[in-house]
Design an enzyme around this catalytic site. Structure first.
Site, PDB file in Angstrom:
ATOM      1  N   LYS A  50       0.836  -1.204   0.000  1.00  0.00           N
ATOM      2  CA  LYS A  50       0.000   0.000   0.000  1.00  0.00           C
ATOM      3  C   LYS A  50       0.871   1.255   0.000  1.00  0.00           C
ATOM      4  CE  LYS A  50      -3.758  -2.404   2.320  1.00  0.00           C
ATOM      5  NZ  LYS A  50      -4.404  -2.787   3.591  1.00  0.00           N
ATOM      6  N   GLN A  94      -4.106  -1.527   9.879  1.00  0.00           N
ATOM      7  CA  GLN A  94      -4.082  -2.835   9.229  1.00  0.00           C
ATOM      8  C   GLN A  94      -4.667  -3.905  10.159  1.00  0.00           C
ATOM      9  OE1 GLN A  94      -3.046  -3.458   5.947  1.00  0.00           O
ATOM     10  NE2 GLN A  94      -3.938  -5.479   6.360  1.00  0.00           N
ATOM     11  N   ASP A 117     -10.814   2.980   4.673  1.00  0.00           N
ATOM     12  CA  ASP A 117     -11.172   1.564   4.509  1.00  0.00           C
ATOM     13  C   ASP A 117     -12.689   1.402   4.391  1.00  0.00           C
ATOM     14  OD1 ASP A 117      -9.046  -0.190   4.267  1.00  0.00           O
ATOM     15  OD2 ASP A 117      -8.642  -0.260   6.429  1.00  0.00           O
TER      16      ASP A 117
END
Ligand code: NAP
Length: 285
Positions: A50, A94, A117
């Site tokens: 990412k 994460q 997200d």
């Protein structure tokens, strides 16, 4: 019949370039705080991927690595600081987090305007209501893939295997939006006779995290097959000691489907591309 293999990497590249173009036009550099707690090797590789993609798109990342024994309170304090930091446009924690940290508490602490997200209940709620919001990257990437290859979704029967909060549930809500207009069946471990559902699918999306769950005889002739599964399967002959396998038995499915995504190189690259789009959007908000 042999299916057309969907080139997720190529479509993702186009989406990434588009995000980079949008970022260039902004007066600020879109910046994502990437928080990793612990040293889970899969998480580490996702985070690195990412951050590399952000940098290639001319965007910034704030790399925050914390030890596995970080307390929930310390992580909540960090989130509060990042929420208040105007130079950080998006926050990505994460997952999975170490067991002693409650993931819901952490997700709910993120400012919904920085929740790239799309996992915060405010964004999830807006998705269900059909309002503008941050859409979770993997399901959004699947919808963009279908659109880019020109798959007709209107009136089609989409069958999703897997009801997770990050893939199955948001995908269901996207596919029933009026501009997509699919009829959706959502299967899970409580589903009886799974093949009787998958065989009805014009579009079959496997997101169960179970390697090889979907065999060729579970697929309707000519179906579009989207394999979300990324499973590490031990293989002593592989350099890393494992291979990535999808939820679909590719060699069988490719003979039945009209289109199919490979693993790797299908849905995975789209997830990162949609994250870049969300980070740009966060910088605009
Ligand atoms: P998850 O949270 O473990 O959810 C799996 C879902 O599949 C659950 O709803 C489970 O049902 C269902 N399921 C499992 N085995 C099944 C079976 N035999 N029959 C029917 N349903 C079954 O997983 P996830 O986070 O959604 O991820 C799913 C897979 O996608 C994983 O392999 C993951 O690595 C991959 N993934 C890939 C990307 C990408 O970017 N390519 C992104 C996210 C996830 P219950 O609810 O009844 O337990």
């Amino acid at each position: 019949m042999s299916a057309i293999i969907i080139d997720g990497k190529a479509i993702a590249l186009k989406t990434r370039l588009d995000a980079a173009e949008k970022a260039k036009r902004l007066s600020v550099m879109p910046t994502l705080a990437v928080v990793l707690v612990g040293e889970n090797p899969a998480s580490l590789s996702y985070v690195t991927g990412k951050e590399k993609a952000l940098s290639e798109a001319g965007m910034g990342s704030r790399d925050i690595r914390l030890p596995a024994d970080t307390t929930e309170d310390a992580l909540l304090k960090l989130i509060a600081d990042l929420n208040a930091d105007a130079t950080v446009h998006g926050i990505l924690v994460q997952l999975p987090l170490p067991r002693h940290i409650n993931e819901e508490h952490i997700i709910e602490a993120i400012d919904p305007k920085k929740d790239v997200d799309g996992f915060h209940p405010v964004n999830m709620g807006k998705l269900v209501l059909g309002e503008d919001c941050f859409i979770p990257c993997t399901p959004h990437g699947i919808v963009v893939l279908l659109k880019e290859i020109g798959i007709e979704t209107k009136g089609k029967h989409a069958v999703i295997v897997g009801r997770s909060n990050i893939v199955g549930k948001p995908l269901l809500n996207l596919l029933i939006r009026k501009n997509i207009n699919a009829t959706v069946t959502l299967c899970h471990t409580g589903t009886q006779n799974l093949p009787s559902y998958t065989r009805q699918a014009d579009i079959l999306i496997a997101a169960a995290g179970s390697p090889g769950l979907i065999s060729g005889d579970m697929i309707k002739e000519g179906a579009v097959v989207i394999d979300v599964g990324v499973n590490r399967v031990e293989d002593a002959t592989a350099k890393k000691g494992f291979r990535l396998k999808g939820d679909v038995l590719f060699d069988e499915a490719v003979e039945k489907a009209s289109y199919i995504t490979p693993v790797p190189g299908g849905v995975g690259p789209m997830t990162i591309a949609m994250l870049l789009q969300n980070v740009v959007q966060a910088a605009i908000l």
